[in-house]
Design a protein around this motif. Sequence first.
Motif, PDB file in Angstrom:
ATOM      1  N   ARG A   1       0.854  -1.189   0.000  1.00 33.62           N
ATOM      2  CA  ARG A   1       0.000   0.000   0.000  1.00 33.62           C
ATOM      3  C   ARG A   1       0.897   1.250   0.000  1.00 33.62           C
ATOM      4  NH1 ARG A   1      -5.286   1.364   0.711  1.00 33.62           N
ATOM      5  NH2 ARG A   1      -5.706   3.392   1.687  1.00 33.62           N
TER       6      ARG A   1
ATOM      7  N   ILE B   1      -1.279   7.738   1.741  1.00 27.92           N
ATOM      8  CA  ILE B   1      -0.447   6.705   1.129  1.00 27.92           C
ATOM      9  C   ILE B   1       1.009   7.165   1.126  1.00 27.92           C
ATOM     10  CG2 ILE B   1      -0.047   5.319  -0.945  1.00 27.92           C
ATOM     11  CD1 ILE B   1      -2.749   4.801   0.232  1.00 27.92           C
TER      12      ILE B   1
ATOM     13  N   MET C   1      -6.632   2.255  -6.464  1.00 30.75           N
ATOM     14  CA  MET C   1      -6.340   1.123  -5.585  1.00 30.75           C
ATOM     15  C   MET C   1      -7.210  -0.092  -5.899  1.00 30.75           C
ATOM     16  SD  MET C   1      -3.965   2.544  -3.756  1.00 30.75           S
ATOM     17  CE  MET C   1      -3.703   1.628  -2.259  1.00 30.75           C
TER      18      MET C   1
END
Length: 361
Positions: A186, A212, A319
Amino acid sequence: MKIGIIGHLKFPIAKPYAGGLEAFTHAYTNALVNRGHEVTLFASGDSDPQLPLTGITPNATIPESNARLGRMCHDWIESVEDEAYAALMLQLSTSDFDVIHNHSLSPIPLQFSHLLPTPLMTTLHAPVLPRMAVELRRRGPEACGQFINISNANADTWRSLLPEQSVIHNGIDTSFWVRCKEEKQRRAIWFGRILPDKGTHLALRAAHRAGIPLDVVGPISAQNYFSTEVQPLLRPEDAYHGHRTHEELCTLISQSAVTLVTPCWDEPFGLVVAESLACGTPVAAFNRGALPELIGKSTGRLAKPGSVRELAQAILGCMRLPGEICRRVAQEHYSFDRMMEQYESLYQSQSDWSFPNEVAA
């Protein structure tokens, strides 16, 4: 075929590449050789000696300007380049190449194109360059050969000067840029030359807004910009990896959940997009230049140019996108083989062109 490639002289055509044009020229020359052609690359003498290289000047690159003068002097660079290209074009006037393909950023090949025994082909890798524009207006495009652009968006910037252009999207080696076996993390990645036009600071702000961490990879081309606008934004969870090899970069991209592309100008293509997709990583980018041509809803998200808020939303939207679709799109639309086949088709049709050598300069 016997093919002469005119490279540009700003930087050597060698690893580690200073930018996309150096990487393209290196890969393109090798691909022609591997496809059975007899190739000569005319470029800076400090380019990769493993290439079929004829050095037309050893001292025309920007680093040489810095070394000699203590600063980057565009007038000095252009003077050295112009002399080198003029001498080359006179040499090529008595050559027996089947194709002479110009990838330089200089007007001099256009100026001398009427001397060549075969029509000059020029690929336009940048938006309109003032010195090339002057030459096209002076001589007219019909006297300068055939022109290929790397995107429809970039072709539009040249349209008033060049009504007739072919468009061949750049390609990448999808056998090299591959999805690594490591699982996605991630994290986001930004890679390229670090300078204001590339908007690295906006990528950091958007990644932080999206929650992020960001990996930044690439050479520092503007130290003051990096020191004042990029480095202060790096948080402990972020990382600046420096200028890495392509092998290392491929692994970093493959492990990332999303690639950020944040130009503050109209990118004529965007190799970073194709490389990222080939590694199975979707792209969140600003909606400008050629990027809307390269990024669809299945491979990324676009944000209003300069909007950190919209880019953060685009990051989160990426994502959920499957990496296998990104990879498939890269293979089908941005592979080097596809690009080479299109260029070879143009090469083979060259004998059908009407291009009288009597056209005056």
